[in-house]
Design a protein around this motif. Sequence first.
Motif, PDB file in Angstrom:
ATOM      1  N   PHE A 180       0.833  -1.198   0.000  1.00 31.79           N
ATOM      2  CA  PHE A 180       0.000   0.000   0.000  1.00 31.79           C
ATOM      3  C   PHE A 180       0.873   1.255   0.000  1.00 31.79           C
ATOM      4  O   PHE A 180       0.665   2.169  -0.799  1.00 31.79           O
ATOM      5  CB  PHE A 180      -0.912   0.009   1.235  1.00 31.79           C
ATOM      6  CG  PHE A 180      -1.980  -1.041   1.239  1.00 31.79           C
ATOM      7  CD1 PHE A 180      -3.208  -0.819   0.630  1.00 31.79           C
ATOM      8  CD2 PHE A 180      -1.769  -2.265   1.855  1.00 31.79           C
ATOM      9  CE1 PHE A 180      -4.202  -1.786   0.637  1.00 31.79           C
ATOM     10  CE2 PHE A 180      -2.746  -3.237   1.875  1.00 31.79           C
ATOM     11  CZ  PHE A 180      -3.968  -3.005   1.261  1.00 31.79           C
ATOM     12  N   SER A 181       1.832   1.305   0.927  1.00 26.76           N
ATOM     13  CA  SER A 181       2.674   2.499   1.014  1.00 26.76           C
ATOM     14  C   SER A 181       3.615   2.624  -0.175  1.00 26.76           C
ATOM     15  O   SER A 181       3.943   3.731  -0.610  1.00 26.76           O
ATOM     16  CB  SER A 181       3.473   2.497   2.333  1.00 26.76           C
ATOM     17  OG  SER A 181       4.362   1.402   2.413  1.00 26.76           O
ATOM     18  N   LEU A 182       4.062   1.480  -0.735  1.00 27.92           N
ATOM     19  CA  LEU A 182       4.949   1.524  -1.899  1.00 27.92           C
ATOM     20  C   LEU A 182       4.226   2.122  -3.106  1.00 27.92           C
ATOM     21  O   LEU A 182       4.776   2.985  -3.814  1.00 27.92           O
ATOM     22  CB  LEU A 182       5.439   0.116  -2.235  1.00 27.92           C
ATOM     23  CG  LEU A 182       6.349   0.014  -3.470  1.00 27.92           C
ATOM     24  CD1 LEU A 182       7.675   0.706  -3.209  1.00 27.92           C
ATOM     25  CD2 LEU A 182       6.572  -1.443  -3.861  1.00 27.92           C
ATOM     26  N   ILE A 183       2.989   1.685  -3.328  1.00 28.69           N
ATOM     27  CA  ILE A 183       2.228   2.233  -4.453  1.00 28.69           C
ATOM     28  C   ILE A 183       1.943   3.715  -4.229  1.00 28.69           C
ATOM     29  O   ILE A 183       2.062   4.535  -5.153  1.00 28.69           O
ATOM     30  CB  ILE A 183       0.920   1.444  -4.654  1.00 28.69           C
ATOM     31  CG1 ILE A 183       1.236  -0.002  -5.052  1.00 28.69           C
ATOM     32  CG2 ILE A 183       0.041   2.108  -5.720  1.00 28.69           C
ATOM     33  CD1 ILE A 183       0.014  -0.903  -5.120  1.00 28.69           C
ATOM     34  N   ARG A 184       1.585   4.075  -3.001  1.00 35.53           N
ATOM     35  CA  ARG A 184       1.291   5.477  -2.704  1.00 35.53           C
ATOM     36  C   ARG A 184       2.503   6.377  -2.961  1.00 35.53           C
ATOM     37  O   ARG A 184       2.368   7.461  -3.550  1.00 35.53           O
ATOM     38  CB  ARG A 184       0.826   5.623  -1.254  1.00 35.53           C
ATOM     39  CG  ARG A 184       0.596   7.049  -0.786  1.00 35.53           C
ATOM     40  CD  ARG A 184      -0.453   7.756  -1.625  1.00 35.53           C
ATOM     41  NE  ARG A 184      -1.772   7.161  -1.432  1.00 35.53           N
ATOM     42  CZ  ARG A 184      -2.713   7.133  -2.372  1.00 35.53           C
ATOM     43  NH1 ARG A 184      -2.472   7.635  -3.566  1.00 35.53           N
ATOM     44  NH2 ARG A 184      -3.887   6.575  -2.130  1.00 35.53           N
ATOM     45  N   LYS A 185       3.697   5.931  -2.593  1.00 36.04           N
ATOM     46  CA  LYS A 185       4.893   6.749  -2.787  1.00 36.04           C
ATOM     47  C   LYS A 185       5.229   6.914  -4.264  1.00 36.04           C
ATOM     48  O   LYS A 185       5.705   7.973  -4.686  1.00 36.04           O
ATOM     49  CB  LYS A 185       6.075   6.116  -2.053  1.00 36.04           C
ATOM     50  CG  LYS A 185       6.018   6.263  -0.543  1.00 36.04           C
ATOM     51  CD  LYS A 185       7.214   5.594   0.116  1.00 36.04           C
ATOM     52  CE  LYS A 185       7.155   5.757   1.629  1.00 36.04           C
ATOM     53  NZ  LYS A 185       8.284   5.096   2.318  1.00 36.04           N
ATOM     54  N   ASN A 186       5.004   5.848  -5.034  1.00 34.12           N
ATOM     55  CA  ASN A 186       5.360   5.880  -6.448  1.00 34.12           C
ATOM     56  C   ASN A 186       4.236   6.377  -7.339  1.00 34.12           C
ATOM     57  O   ASN A 186       4.490   6.798  -8.473  1.00 34.12           O
ATOM     58  CB  ASN A 186       5.800   4.491  -6.897  1.00 34.12           C
ATOM     59  CG  ASN A 186       7.169   4.107  -6.368  1.00 34.12           C
ATOM     60  OD1 ASN A 186       8.181   4.423  -6.969  1.00 34.12           O
ATOM     61  ND2 ASN A 186       7.183   3.441  -5.213  1.00 34.12           N
ATOM     62  N   LYS A 187       3.029   6.313  -6.839  1.00 33.34           N
ATOM     63  CA  LYS A 187       1.865   6.787  -7.598  1.00 33.34           C
ATOM     64  C   LYS A 187       1.009   7.640  -6.660  1.00 33.34           C
ATOM     65  O   LYS A 187      -0.024   7.201  -6.158  1.00 33.34           O
ATOM     66  CB  LYS A 187       1.057   5.601  -8.125  1.00 33.34           C
ATOM     67  CG  LYS A 187       1.798   4.691  -9.115  1.00 33.34           C
ATOM     68  CD  LYS A 187       0.936   3.494  -9.499  1.00 33.34           C
ATOM     69  CE  LYS A 187       1.626   2.583 -10.479  1.00 33.34           C
ATOM     70  NZ  LYS A 187       1.710   3.164 -11.834  1.00 33.34           N
ATOM     71  N   PRO A 188       1.449   8.880  -6.403  1.00 34.01           N
ATOM     72  CA  PRO A 188       0.780   9.722  -5.399  1.00 34.01           C
ATOM     73  C   PRO A 188      -0.711   9.926  -5.650  1.00 34.01           C
ATOM     74  O   PRO A 188      -1.478  10.127  -4.709  1.00 34.01           O
ATOM     75  CB  PRO A 188       1.547  11.047  -5.498  1.00 34.01           C
ATOM     76  CG  PRO A 188       2.877  10.679  -6.075  1.00 34.01           C
ATOM     77  CD  PRO A 188       2.602   9.548  -7.006  1.00 34.01           C
ATOM     78  N   ASP A 189      -1.116   9.897  -6.922  1.00 31.10           N
ATOM     79  CA  ASP A 189      -2.517  10.155  -7.232  1.00 31.10           C
ATOM     80  C   ASP A 189      -3.344   8.879  -7.400  1.00 31.10           C
ATOM     81  O   ASP A 189      -4.512   8.940  -7.791  1.00 31.10           O
ATOM     82  CB  ASP A 189      -2.603  10.979  -8.522  1.00 31.10           C
ATOM     83  CG  ASP A 189      -1.924  12.333  -8.383  1.00 31.10           C
ATOM     84  OD1 ASP A 189      -1.975  12.905  -7.286  1.00 31.10           O
ATOM     85  OD2 ASP A 189      -1.324  12.801  -9.379  1.00 31.10           O
ATOM     86  N   ALA A 190      -2.739   7.729  -7.126  1.00 26.47           N
ATOM     87  CA  ALA A 190      -3.442   6.460  -7.324  1.00 26.47           C
ATOM     88  C   ALA A 190      -4.615   6.311  -6.363  1.00 26.47           C
ATOM     89  O   ALA A 190      -4.569   6.776  -5.214  1.00 26.47           O
ATOM     90  CB  ALA A 190      -2.474   5.294  -7.140  1.00 26.47           C
ATOM     91  N   GLU A 191      -5.657   5.647  -6.834  1.00 29.62           N
ATOM     92  CA  GLU A 191      -6.789   5.290  -5.978  1.00 29.62           C
ATOM     93  C   GLU A 191      -6.482   3.926  -5.363  1.00 29.62           C
ATOM     94  O   GLU A 191      -6.277   2.936  -6.071  1.00 29.62           O
ATOM     95  CB  GLU A 191      -8.074   5.217  -6.788  1.00 29.62           C
ATOM     96  CG  GLU A 191      -9.306   4.814  -5.985  1.00 29.62           C
ATOM     97  CD  GLU A 191      -9.736   5.863  -4.967  1.00 29.62           C
ATOM     98  OE1 GLU A 191     -10.189   5.478  -3.867  1.00 29.62           O
ATOM     99  OE2 GLU A 191      -9.608   7.069  -5.263  1.00 29.62           O
TER     100      GLU A 191
END
Length: 557
Positions: free
Chosen positions: A123-134
Amino acid sequence: MKPIKLRPFAVLALAGISIFACKKSDQRFPEGIEHVVVIGVDGLSPDGIKKASTPVLDSMVANGVVKWNVRTVLTSSSSQNWASMIMGAGPEQHGIINNDWEMDDHTLPPVVQEPDGRFPTIFSLIRKNKPDAEIGTSYHWGGFGRLFQKNAVNHDKHFSTEDSTASDFISYIKTKKPTFAFMHLDHVDHAGHHDGHGTPAYYKSVSKADSLIGKVLEGIKEAGIEESTLVIITADHGGIGYGHGGATPQEAEIAMILYGKDVKKGYELKQQVYTYDLAATIAFAFNLTPPYAWIGRAIKPAFEGFDEPENLYLGQETIAQPVIYPDKKLYAQAGGLYINEKPSVKMSTPVSGGQIRYTTDGSEPDSSSAIYSNPFSLDRTTVIKARSFDGSGNESLVTTAYFRVLKETNGHGLTTTFYEGNELKEIPDYGKLKKGQSWVSQEVGTNTEQISSLFKNGNSSFALKFEGFIQIDKEGEYLFSTSSDDGSMLYIDGQKVVDNNGNHGVMEETGTIKLTAGKHAIRVEFYNNGGGFWLDAFYKGPGIAKQLIPADKLFLK
């Protein structure tokens, strides 16, 4: 202008840069995966998928990729395995070692942590690399919600039923079309604990999960993202009897199914897979670099254009075990107790063209052991061990059955006494409990139907005491063990030999003692905190294979 001359080391350095650049460009990833949906079903075993009615999962296997024996981390319980799946590492790294773990109450800190104190998750890895991801999750078991970074998700919902969880998750997918979404269902695990793994009620719960998964797939299609979505089905553990947590294949192996965008069709993975490989696989699908602290590896061969690892070592193939009838049921061992009758031993193997070899002395069967061809009878207590062999020299794990023969009941058995409990957490002081019925048990064990009939007002907290004598035929050192849910103790001549105390699922503990030939006092104490319960007692000695303590060796006086 004079030509530039390069010194040898400079040439090598440039060559190195060139080689590095080539290697860097050779890194390939799946193409076109824009959404990843993970559906985790707590307590879903491979056996459940294979034996229950699961048309949706069957179709996903036929049109996707499956690994039937994904290994969990130990212990095979929920918190540490769900954590390992989303954290790409094991308990040794993330520090979540049991179901009692809480953010403000744990003993082992993670080796690296986010600002909130948690180990980095997918979850945090995707958030850091894709700040606008849902990013979102809907979960049935509230404990799942404490494992991930709250600031990494847009949608964080907990529900009390599997239907409401799935309904919310489907609505979320259709309205938000998330980049990453995780759904957790808990009702299959409930059925395992309440009714037992491998029971009709358990398989019915698996079929219900299959139906809900089908609705999620339909929701993905209605959202218009089916052609760009990777779907992964996984679980945290299997189960045996009424529980899990042990180190057996039934508990510590799960199935993982990958389906959808860029996934091969009808392929069974060969590489070894572990629960913590899930996060690395999701990162790979999104072309993200995992944190160095993760130990999980992407399941690359699941995707089109990717082969099994060149250095893959498969070793000798392990084929399916034979069945010895009566087969194991819940925690009850294969075989059984036969009073005034001779048991008939029947075996079968699911291996096509396979052969069964067996022993009757408790030794491990090998390629030179007797071949099973027809049922045969026994006239004494016997440990049967059997193994399947195929025509290629592959063999199975050993199947063991304990046949106990008691030719008469006069004088045999143990005095068993029931005590009412109240949220017991350890072997109680029996003098402080209300004493209930007493009866003669032919063996150390728990008759679920009989004991449940003694409960008052639904109170399943109780204690038992087994007392009598055990006949030792040959002097020497003896190993005793109890396998119990919850705690148990075993005493010989008043000396504590086995300490298996405390609240836990079915767990075995051992102890040894030197004994002379003759009768010795034996006492087994057992308690149940609540819910399901079980008790077995084993021994092993000079010339005696490990076995359930035989009824013909137990006496009232």
